[in-house]
Design a protein around this motif. Structure first.
Motif, PDB file in Angstrom:
ATOM      1  N   TYR A 196      16.834   9.275 -24.548  1.00 61.35           N
ATOM      2  CA  TYR A 196      15.279   7.658 -24.944  1.00 61.35           C
ATOM      3  C   TYR A 196      17.105   7.157 -24.932  1.00 61.35           C
ATOM      4  CZ  TYR A 196      13.483   3.937 -27.626  1.00 61.35           C
ATOM      5  OH  TYR A 196      13.518   2.628 -27.629  1.00 61.35           O
ATOM      6  N   SER A 197      18.235   7.598 -25.468  1.00 60.65           N
ATOM      7  CA  SER A 197      18.959   6.130 -25.569  1.00 60.65           C
ATOM      8  C   SER A 197      19.704   6.015 -24.441  1.00 60.65           C
ATOM      9  CB  SER A 197      19.697   6.985 -26.685  1.00 60.65           C
ATOM     10  OG  SER A 197      19.705   7.167 -27.877  1.00 60.65           O
ATOM     11  N   LEU A 198      20.062   7.207 -23.940  1.00 57.57           N
ATOM     12  CA  LEU A 198      20.601   7.052 -22.098  1.00 57.57           C
ATOM     13  C   LEU A 198      20.451   5.944 -21.798  1.00 57.57           C
ATOM     14  CD1 LEU A 198      22.638  10.883 -22.117  1.00 57.57           C
ATOM     15  CD2 LEU A 198      23.706   8.694 -22.882  1.00 57.57           C
ATOM     16  N   GLY A 199      18.677   6.407 -21.372  1.00 56.88           N
ATOM     17  CA  GLY A 199      17.798   5.255 -20.604  1.00 56.88           C
ATOM     18  C   GLY A 199      17.922   4.028 -21.593  1.00 56.88           C
ATOM     19  N   THR A 200      17.804   4.027 -22.133  1.00 61.31           N
ATOM     20  CA  THR A 200      17.702   2.588 -22.926  1.00 61.31           C
ATOM     21  C   THR A 200      19.340   2.070 -22.437  1.00 61.31           C
ATOM     22  OG1 THR A 200      16.672   3.280 -24.990  1.00 61.31           O
ATOM     23  CG2 THR A 200      18.016   1.265 -25.095  1.00 61.31           C
ATOM     24  N   TYR A 201      20.654   2.857 -22.763  1.00 59.24           N
ATOM     25  CA  TYR A 201      21.493   1.826 -22.516  1.00 59.24           C
ATOM     26  C   TYR A 201      22.006   1.795 -21.214  1.00 59.24           C
ATOM     27  CZ  TYR A 201      22.011   2.091 -27.557  1.00 59.24           C
ATOM     28  OH  TYR A 201      21.212   1.452 -28.385  1.00 59.24           O
ATOM     29  N   LEU A 202      21.958   3.238 -20.218  1.00 56.53           N
ATOM     30  CA  LEU A 202      22.274   2.892 -18.663  1.00 56.53           C
ATOM     31  C   LEU A 202      21.526   2.310 -17.742  1.00 56.53           C
ATOM     32  CD1 LEU A 202      22.727   7.050 -18.509  1.00 56.53           C
ATOM     33  CD2 LEU A 202      24.842   4.645 -18.455  1.00 56.53           C
ATOM     34  N   GLY A 203      20.186   1.842 -18.451  1.00 54.62           N
ATOM     35  CA  GLY A 203      19.438   1.103 -17.886  1.00 54.62           C
ATOM     36  C   GLY A 203      20.052  -0.187 -17.051  1.00 54.62           C
ATOM     37  N   PRO A 204      20.244  -1.218 -18.669  1.00 51.36           N
ATOM     38  CA  PRO A 204      20.447  -2.015 -18.495  1.00 51.36           C
ATOM     39  C   PRO A 204      22.091  -1.678 -18.210  1.00 51.36           C
ATOM     40  CG  PRO A 204      19.438  -1.784 -20.116  1.00 51.36           C
ATOM     41  CD  PRO A 204      19.994  -0.554 -19.942  1.00 51.36           C
ATOM     42  N   LEU A 205      22.624  -1.182 -17.668  1.00 48.29           N
ATOM     43  CA  LEU A 205      23.623  -1.268 -17.469  1.00 48.29           C
ATOM     44  C   LEU A 205      23.462  -0.764 -15.755  1.00 48.29           C
ATOM     45  CD1 LEU A 205      27.193  -0.580 -17.338  1.00 48.29           C
ATOM     46  CD2 LEU A 205      26.451   1.474 -18.034  1.00 48.29           C
ATOM     47  N   CYS A 206      23.327  -0.333 -15.691  1.00 43.06           N
ATOM     48  CA  CYS A 206      22.650   0.009 -13.275  1.00 43.06           C
ATOM     49  C   CYS A 206      22.221  -1.365 -13.344  1.00 43.06           C
ATOM     50  CB  CYS A 206      21.560   0.608 -13.338  1.00 43.06           C
ATOM     51  SG  CYS A 206      22.743   3.118 -13.927  1.00 43.06           S
ATOM     52  N   ALA A 207      21.259  -2.086 -14.111  1.00 44.54           N
ATOM     53  CA  ALA A 207      20.830  -3.052 -13.750  1.00 44.54           C
ATOM     54  C   ALA A 207      21.998  -4.683 -13.576  1.00 44.54           C
ATOM     55  CB  ALA A 207      19.372  -3.580 -14.465  1.00 44.54           C
ATOM     56  N   ASN A 208      22.157  -4.132 -13.951  1.00 41.72           N
ATOM     57  CA  ASN A 208      23.203  -5.633 -13.877  1.00 41.72           C
ATOM     58  C   ASN A 208      24.594  -5.297 -12.428  1.00 41.72           C
ATOM     59  OD1 ASN A 208      23.096  -7.429 -15.908  1.00 41.72           O
ATOM     60  ND2 ASN A 208      24.155  -5.443 -17.205  1.00 41.72           N
ATOM     61  N   PHE A 209      24.331  -3.776 -12.631  1.00 38.81           N
ATOM     62  CA  PHE A 209      25.653  -3.700 -10.971  1.00 38.81           C
ATOM     63  C   PHE A 209      24.777  -4.172  -9.982  1.00 38.81           C
ATOM     64  CE2 PHE A 209      28.517  -1.629 -14.301  1.00 38.81           C
ATOM     65  CZ  PHE A 209      29.451  -2.259 -14.332  1.00 38.81           C
ATOM     66  N   ILE A 210      23.641  -3.454 -10.318  1.00 38.08           N
ATOM     67  CA  ILE A 210      22.853  -3.586  -9.134  1.00 38.08           C
ATOM     68  C   ILE A 210      22.907  -5.059  -8.495  1.00 38.08           C
ATOM     69  CG2 ILE A 210      20.225  -3.333  -7.925  1.00 38.08           C
ATOM     70  CD1 ILE A 210      20.419  -0.457  -9.376  1.00 38.08           C
ATOM     71  N   SER A 211      21.872  -6.281  -9.453  1.00 43.04           N
ATOM     72  CA  SER A 211      21.680  -7.400  -9.196  1.00 43.04           C
ATOM     73  C   SER A 211      23.177  -8.375  -8.913  1.00 43.04           C
ATOM     74  CB  SER A 211      21.079  -7.988 -10.811  1.00 43.04           C
ATOM     75  OG  SER A 211      22.087  -8.153 -11.823  1.00 43.04           O
ATOM     76  N   PHE A 212      24.675  -7.618  -9.409  1.00 44.37           N
ATOM     77  CA  PHE A 212      25.891  -8.301  -9.234  1.00 44.37           C
ATOM     78  C   PHE A 212      26.087  -8.313  -7.823  1.00 44.37           C
ATOM     79  CE2 PHE A 212      30.503  -8.450  -9.306  1.00 44.37           C
ATOM     80  CZ  PHE A 212      30.886  -9.504  -9.414  1.00 44.37           C
ATOM     81  N   ASP A 213      25.955  -6.935  -7.097  1.00 36.79           N
ATOM     82  CA  ASP A 213      25.983  -6.470  -5.957  1.00 36.79           C
ATOM     83  C   ASP A 213      25.254  -7.252  -4.694  1.00 36.79           C
ATOM     84  OD1 ASP A 213      27.433  -4.936  -3.856  1.00 36.79           O
ATOM     85  OD2 ASP A 213      26.065  -3.941  -3.429  1.00 36.79           O
ATOM     86  N   ARG A 214      23.966  -6.976  -5.365  1.00 30.59           N
ATOM     87  CA  ARG A 214      22.566  -7.616  -3.978  1.00 30.59           C
ATOM     88  C   ARG A 214      22.359  -8.610  -5.190  1.00 30.59           C
ATOM     89  NH1 ARG A 214      21.587  -4.059  -0.200  1.00 30.59           N
ATOM     90  NH2 ARG A 214      23.476  -2.503   0.361  1.00 30.59           N
ATOM     91  N   THR A 215      21.144  -8.256  -5.317  1.00 28.75           N
ATOM     92  CA  THR A 215      19.643  -9.201  -6.098  1.00 28.75           C
ATOM     93  C   THR A 215      18.800  -8.284  -7.332  1.00 28.75           C
ATOM     94  OG1 THR A 215      17.501  -9.394  -5.219  1.00 28.75           O
ATOM     95  CG2 THR A 215      19.985 -10.823  -4.633  1.00 28.75           C
ATOM     96  N   PHE A 216      18.668  -9.266  -8.114  1.00 26.65           N
ATOM     97  CA  PHE A 216      17.108  -7.907  -9.108  1.00 26.65           C
ATOM     98  C   PHE A 216      16.096  -8.110  -8.480  1.00 26.65           C
ATOM     99  CE2 PHE A 216      14.551 -12.031  -8.736  1.00 26.65           C
ATOM    100  CZ  PHE A 216      13.599 -11.806  -9.148  1.00 26.65           C
ATOM    101  N   ARG A 217      16.417  -8.253  -7.083  1.00 22.97           N
ATOM    102  CA  ARG A 217      15.057  -7.496  -6.484  1.00 22.97           C
ATOM    103  C   ARG A 217      14.970  -5.775  -6.243  1.00 22.97           C
ATOM    104  NH1 ARG A 217      11.174 -11.090  -5.671  1.00 22.97           N
ATOM    105  NH2 ARG A 217      11.879 -13.517  -5.316  1.00 22.97           N
TER     106      ARG A 217
END
Length: 545
Positions: A196-217
């Motif tokens: 649960y904790s790994l999902g809580t913290y890795l989720g935003p980590l991955c989302a930020n990198f994905i949106s930085f390289d592409r977009t939030f979509r």
């Protein structure tokens, strides 16, 4: 033993149980080996049916557990990554930051409500159905998120995301409690909280990198692809773990008496349908029985639409009646406090670190989840496996008897470390201190997040074993309602009081709530005793399903 195992015994107290036998029983009959292991009384007592989830092989339990952990980590990541790429969402859709923050509050309400609404399905359609529902909602919420264009889409996708995480906020723990014994739950819930904790913290980590390289979509499309894979895994690899123990309801816990019945002809081993034969000759379930997505209700009356709806609402009322139990209120407040603190420091990061004097990029903010992961791992190990050993040690000093409050001794250190972390983070951000100060502060906060959540869950699961799902649903409901309230209060509080004063207040609140464990250690057994009658009534209602 009766007063520790028989809920109808006048001296029975929920959460007080015997965990040690007087000696290690070395009976040639394999029934004895199952019921006692290294002198520890196995609770709940397993049958001898090969279909009993407690008797599954290590391979089956391991695969089952891995899928549950995958569901937990993924749904936690999905519920936390939606608000991470706020810059990308704002730039492309024009949705304001305040509206995105409000949609996070709606997410908490959705999790609370869905966890409650799912609870009857565990008994009427089987536990696999709930996990499957969660994966399906994750798929559609991710697609809606990827196609988001306005505020309505933001709210709607978050509602569906809440229904996806609702399957993991109480039902996953019930699945674990169905395949592992009580003395193993500390280690198992530790691993659950770690996922649960790994999902809580890795989720935003991955989302930020994905949106930085592409977009939030692409955050949404990535979630949809992962959800599709998860649906297939649950459909074809996840076994139904509910089991009809009513067939074995006449089994007694005295091993010699059971064996004597068989040896003296009172019970015939050939009578495989008789509960007292212990299921020696049960045929293994077929592939379809093990992996079917839905299980028909045991009661024929529930198989009609009217009967199903009637029993659904009857089961829906059981958690409502559990919400007044003091251990449930305590656990809900502990978990709710952690969600509130999570909202505060994420909001602080979003509002202060992107501007002067920090000028962090999205990638730099994302990397702040790394100390959170480190703190969570340490917190899980501290409050899980260590408490299992501590309980065994305390039981030896207490004539083999366990009180569920034994775990709460670990709450004091968690609360103290967490309060220090809040002060370090608040002062470090507001005074522009060296980055190490607020990074270590985040690690301390995450340590409290994982360890206190672990302790709270184990406390209620130890106390109300026969109502595991219902009390965890109540904890999830209280937890997420508190999280929702603080989500809406967070920004106004920070603006009116300032960062330093806000985090000082949060540190004091954390100390007070976590150290309230002392009251439960002292008075908890008396409070649990007063819930005995209600516990028995609710367990009777649930037993019919």
């Amino acid at each position: 033993m009766e007063k520790y195992t028989d809920r109808y015994h006048p001296q029975f107290i929920p959460g007080t149980y015997s965990i040690y036998s007087s000696a290690v029983i070395r009976h040639q009959h394999h029934m004895a080996i199952k019921r006692y292991r290294y002198g520890v009384i196995l609770q709940p007592q397993p049958t001898n049916s090969r279909n009993d989830p407690l008797n599954w092989s290590k391979r089956r339990k391991t695969l089952h557990s891995l899928i549950l952990l995958l569901v937990t980590a993924f749904t936690a990541a999905l519920s936390n990554d939606a608000s991470a790429p706020t810059d990308s969402i704002n730039a492309i859709t024009g949705i304001s930051y305040d509206l995105l923050n409000d949609s996070a509050g709606v997410l908490f309400v959705s999790i609370a409500v869905s966890t409650w609404l799912y609870s009857p399905f565990d008994y009427l359609l089987g536990r696999k159905s709930v996990i499957l529902f969660g994966a399906i909602f994750a798929f559609f919420s991710s697609i809606w998120y990827a196609l988001m264009n306005d505020g309505g889409d933001s709210y709607g996708s978050q509602v569906l995301t809440g229904f996806s995480f609702g399957c993991a906020d109480a039902h996953v723990q019930l699945c674990f409690a169905s395949i592992f014994f009580r003395h193993q739950l500390g280690a198992i819930i530790t691993i659950y909280n770690l996922a649960y904790s790994l999902g809580t913290y890795l989720g935003p980590l991955c989302a930020n990198f994905i949106s930085f390289d592409r977009t939030f979509r692409w955050v949404g499309w990535s979630g949809a692809i992962a959800s599709g894979v998860l649906i297939l895994i649950v459909l074809f690899l996840f076994e139904e773990n509910s089991f009809d123990y009513a067939k074995y309801s006449h089994r007694v816990d005295d091993l010699t008496l059971n064996l004597g019945f068989v040896q003296n002809g009172v019970i015939s081993n050939e009578e495989s349908d008789d509960a007292l034969t212990q299921g020696y000759f049960d045929k293994p379930f077929s592939y379809l029985e093990r992996y079917k997505p839905f299980r028909l209700p045991k009661d024929p009356q529930c198989r009609t639409l009217l009967g199903f709806v009637k029993h659904y609402f009857q089961l829906l009322l059981i958690p409502v009646r559990c919400i007044v139990f003091p251990p449930v209120i305590y656990a809900g407040c502990i978990c709710g406090l952690q969600n509130a603190i999570l909202t505060f420091y994420l909001t602080t990061e979003d509002t202060m670190l992107y501007s002067d004097p920090f000028n962090y990029s999205s990638a730099q903010v994302a990397l702040m989840n790394i100390p959170c992961i480190i703190g969570s791992v340490i917190g899980c190990l501290y409050a899980g496996s260590m408490t299992d050993y501590f309980i065994l040690w305390m039981a030896r000093k207490n004539s083999g008897i366990v009180e569920s409050e034994f775990r709460l001794y670990f709450a004091f250190l968690s609360g103290t470390v967490g309060a220090v972390g809040l002060l370090m983070f608040g002062f470090g951000i507001s005074r522009n201190m060296d980055w190490r100060v607020f990074y270590i502060g985040l690690a301390f906060i995450s340590y409290m997040f994982s360890s206190s959540t672990n302790l709270a869950m184990l406390y209620v699961m130890d106390t109300y074993r026969e109502l595991t799902l219902e009390v965890l649903v109540c904890v999830a409901f209280i937890n997420n309602i508190i999280g929702c309230i603080f989500t809406f209060a967070c920004s106004p509080w920070l603006q009116s009081s300032g960062t330093e004063n806000t985090y000082i207040a949060l540190a004091v609140i954390s100390l007070g709530v976590m150290h309230s464990s002392g009251g439960f250690i002292y008075f908890g057994k008396r409070w649990r005793k007063r819930t005995h009658a209600a516990y028995v009534r609710l367990a009777e209602i649930k037993a019919d399903y």
